[in-house]
Enzyme design. Structure first.
Site, PDB file in Angstrom:
ATOM      1  N   CYS A 239       0.870  -1.170   0.000  1.00 43.96           N
ATOM      2  CA  CYS A 239       0.000   0.000   0.000  1.00 43.96           C
ATOM      3  C   CYS A 239       0.909   1.223   0.000  1.00 43.96           C
ATOM      4  O   CYS A 239       2.140   1.092  -0.061  1.00 43.96           O
ATOM      5  CB  CYS A 239      -0.939  -0.017   1.211  1.00 43.96           C
ATOM      6  SG  CYS A 239      -2.284   1.192   1.114  1.00 43.96           S
TER       7      CYS A 239
ATOM      8  N   LYS B 233     -12.164  -5.011   3.194  1.00 43.17           N
ATOM      9  CA  LYS B 233     -11.558  -4.112   4.182  1.00 43.17           C
ATOM     10  C   LYS B 233     -12.499  -2.929   4.394  1.00 43.17           C
ATOM     11  O   LYS B 233     -12.783  -2.171   3.467  1.00 43.17           O
ATOM     12  CB  LYS B 233     -10.194  -3.621   3.709  1.00 43.17           C
ATOM     13  CG  LYS B 233      -9.486  -2.710   4.703  1.00 43.17           C
ATOM     14  CD  LYS B 233      -8.119  -2.305   4.178  1.00 43.17           C
ATOM     15  CE  LYS B 233      -7.407  -1.371   5.145  1.00 43.17           C
ATOM     16  NZ  LYS B 233      -6.085  -0.957   4.626  1.00 43.17           N
TER      17      LYS B 233
ATOM     18  N   ARG C 191      -2.804   3.944  13.177  1.00 45.24           N
ATOM     19  CA  ARG C 191      -2.338   5.197  12.574  1.00 45.24           C
ATOM     20  C   ARG C 191      -1.082   5.691  13.273  1.00 45.24           C
ATOM     21  O   ARG C 191      -0.178   6.234  12.646  1.00 45.24           O
ATOM     22  CB  ARG C 191      -3.430   6.265  12.657  1.00 45.24           C
ATOM     23  CG  ARG C 191      -4.780   5.853  12.102  1.00 45.24           C
ATOM     24  CD  ARG C 191      -4.739   5.596  10.615  1.00 45.24           C
ATOM     25  NE  ARG C 191      -6.080   5.287  10.114  1.00 45.24           N
ATOM     26  CZ  ARG C 191      -6.364   4.266   9.324  1.00 45.24           C
ATOM     27  NH1 ARG C 191      -5.396   3.457   8.944  1.00 45.24           N
ATOM     28  NH2 ARG C 191      -7.585   4.048   8.902  1.00 45.24           N
TER      29      ARG C 191
ATOM     30  N   ARG D  17     -10.705   7.696   4.546  1.00 45.08           N
ATOM     31  CA  ARG D  17     -10.526   6.706   3.473  1.00 45.08           C
ATOM     32  C   ARG D  17     -11.853   6.067   3.055  1.00 45.08           C
ATOM     33  O   ARG D  17     -11.872   4.974   2.501  1.00 45.08           O
ATOM     34  CB  ARG D  17      -9.518   5.640   3.915  1.00 45.08           C
ATOM     35  CG  ARG D  17      -8.144   6.236   4.239  1.00 45.08           C
ATOM     36  CD  ARG D  17      -7.080   5.174   4.431  1.00 45.08           C
ATOM     37  NE  ARG D  17      -5.787   5.828   4.621  1.00 45.08           N
ATOM     38  CZ  ARG D  17      -5.068   5.787   5.737  1.00 45.08           C
ATOM     39  NH1 ARG D  17      -5.526   5.109   6.779  1.00 45.08           N
ATOM     40  NH2 ARG D  17      -3.913   6.402   5.825  1.00 45.08           N
TER      41      ARG D  17
ATOM     42  N   GLU E 167     -16.805  -7.790  -3.552  1.00 43.36           N
ATOM     43  CA  GLU E 167     -15.384  -7.457  -3.552  1.00 43.36           C
ATOM     44  C   GLU E 167     -14.516  -8.719  -3.549  1.00 43.36           C
ATOM     45  O   GLU E 167     -13.529  -8.817  -4.281  1.00 43.36           O
ATOM     46  CB  GLU E 167     -15.046  -6.591  -2.334  1.00 43.36           C
ATOM     47  CG  GLU E 167     -15.546  -5.167  -2.402  1.00 43.36           C
ATOM     48  CD  GLU E 167     -14.616  -4.260  -3.193  1.00 43.36           C
ATOM     49  OE1 GLU E 167     -13.680  -4.766  -3.841  1.00 43.36           O
ATOM     50  OE2 GLU E 167     -14.836  -3.038  -3.159  1.00 43.36           O
TER      51      GLU E 167
ATOM     52  N   LYS F 246     -11.218  -7.583   7.193  1.00 44.85           N
ATOM     53  CA  LYS F 246     -10.591  -6.656   8.138  1.00 44.85           C
ATOM     54  C   LYS F 246     -11.552  -5.516   8.412  1.00 44.85           C
ATOM     55  O   LYS F 246     -12.047  -4.905   7.458  1.00 44.85           O
ATOM     56  CB  LYS F 246      -9.281  -6.123   7.553  1.00 44.85           C
ATOM     57  CG  LYS F 246      -8.544  -5.156   8.477  1.00 44.85           C
ATOM     58  CD  LYS F 246      -7.288  -4.613   7.810  1.00 44.85           C
ATOM     59  CE  LYS F 246      -6.596  -3.629   8.757  1.00 44.85           C
ATOM     60  NZ  LYS F 246      -5.412  -3.015   8.125  1.00 44.85           N
TER      61      LYS F 246
ATOM     62  N   TYR G 253      -1.995  -8.939  16.884  1.00 42.61           N
ATOM     63  CA  TYR G 253      -0.940  -8.415  17.754  1.00 42.61           C
ATOM     64  C   TYR G 253      -0.823  -9.236  19.037  1.00 42.61           C
ATOM     65  O   TYR G 253       0.161  -9.093  19.767  1.00 42.61           O
ATOM     66  CB  TYR G 253      -1.225  -6.948  18.078  1.00 42.61           C
ATOM     67  CG  TYR G 253      -1.346  -6.094  16.836  1.00 42.61           C
ATOM     68  CD1 TYR G 253      -0.214  -5.689  16.141  1.00 42.61           C
ATOM     69  CD2 TYR G 253      -2.600  -5.729  16.339  1.00 42.61           C
ATOM     70  CE1 TYR G 253      -0.324  -4.932  14.977  1.00 42.61           C
ATOM     71  CE2 TYR G 253      -2.716  -4.969  15.182  1.00 42.61           C
ATOM     72  CZ  TYR G 253      -1.577  -4.575  14.504  1.00 42.61           C
ATOM     73  OH  TYR G 253      -1.691  -3.837  13.351  1.00 42.61           O
TER      74      TYR G 253
END
Length: 335
Positions: free
Chosen positions: A126, A205, A215, A227, A243, A258, A323
């Site tokens: 990206c 997404k 961010r 976005r 999609e 996501k 994470y």
């Protein structure tokens, strides 16, 4: 003959199969293992850097010279894969640093492949971390409105993906939600001699408030607007299926949903309708909420995390980007 249920007792007693821990293990329908986990890593410019991300306790930005510390921990815990994000020193309007052969992600891939060649390396493709405006491609202005130039972004995505493949990336994961991105990247990889490199598309997404801490981690906050013109509306599910169908038709080998936690219905639909490998991204906001509640003593962090990750598996996820991967791997290994 008198049966127990005739006397008002239940005939069916599901609790019988819950009466012993080993019996519960035997009848368990879904199992979370370390092999399901993918750990995101943030690679930062500079030297001797292991900087904790304020809004994501326990997560760090690593400079290249210290990335090996994180890689060694991932390998020691048996986690099979990492997902790389890069934060370069210099940003510009087109994100040109993203495709440099000596770019930060490209160098990180080479380092990991030297240190741990068996580790599966996925690279995020990206431009939001690389542009000085924080959007996912070069901008254009039409009728007074500034937005990402979708078609101008496609060849740049292909160029970035090829540079990652040359560095040794095992999987390319485009995340920008540009129309036609998978086809452009597939064509670029094939034309550059990398037909065997698979694409894990961020196909569904959503424009989500759950991305907030990311961010900070990736230093990718847009300098204006948001976005929502290219990421999906959180209210839509049929659109997500469209999609995914488009990306698979363009050559995606795996697809992603996501965020994960609020979108398990999408995961279930994607898995049921397409029967392809499905990833979920357990994103930064989901992680931060758990960490904050655990720090205040309001929840049992271990149980919450393992229950949530197992829920993703139950919904149909084949792989989980999280994470929590390091902690989850320790807990799973410890029993």
């Amino acid at each position: 003959m008198t049966f127990p249920h005739d006397a008002g007792h239940p005939l069916h007693r599901p609790r019988r199969l819950r009466s012993h821990s080993r019996l519960r293990d035997l009848v368990r329908e879904h199992r979370l293992t370390v092999d399901d986990l993918i750990y995101p890593l943030f690679v930062y410019h500079g030297t001797n850097l292991r900087r904790e991300i304020r809004s994501m306790p326990g997560q760090y930005q690593f400079s290249l010279d210290r990335l090996g510390e994180a890689v060694a921990e991932v390998v020691e815990l048996g986690i099979p894969s990492v997902l790389l994000f890069g934060i370069p020193e210099h940003k510009d309007a087109t994100g040109s640093a993203a495709s440099q052969e000596q770019g930060i992600v490209q160098e990180a891939v080479r380092l990991i492949k030297r240190q741990a060649p068996e580790l599966l390396v996925i690279t995020d493709v990206c431009f939001c971390e690389y542009t000085d405006h924080g959007h996912c491609g070069p901008l254009t202005e039409t009728a007074g409105r500034v937005d990402v130039d979708n078609d101008a972004t496609l060849p740049l995505l292909a160029e970035q993906a090829v540079s990652h493949a040359r560095a040794g990336a095992d999987v390319i994961a485009p995340s920008g939600m540009m129309d036609g991105m998978v086809a452009a990247i597939r064509s670029g990889l094939d034309g550059a001699g990398f037909p065997g490199v698979p694409i894990l598309s961020y196909a569904a997404k959503f424009a989500s408030a759950y991305y907030g801490p990311f961010r900070e981690a990736a230093e990718s906050t847009p300098s204006f607007g948001d976005r929502r013109t290219y990421q999906m509306d959180s209210a839509n599910s049929d659109e997500a299926i469209r999609e995914v169908e488009i990306d698979l038709a363009e050559g995606a080998d795996m697809v992603m949903v996501k965020p994960a936690l609020a979108y398990m219905d999408i995961v279930r639909r994607v898995k049921a309708e397409f029967r392809v490998p499905v990833a979920v991204y357990n994103v930064s906001g989901e992680y931060a909420m758990v960490k904050a509640a655990a720090a205040n003593g309001w929840i049992d962090e271990r149980r919450i995390v393992l229950e949530t990750l197992t829920g993703f598996k139950r919904a149909g996820a084949d792989m989980i980007i999280t994470y929590h991967a390091l902690d989850a791997a320790r807990w799973l290994r410890g029993g």
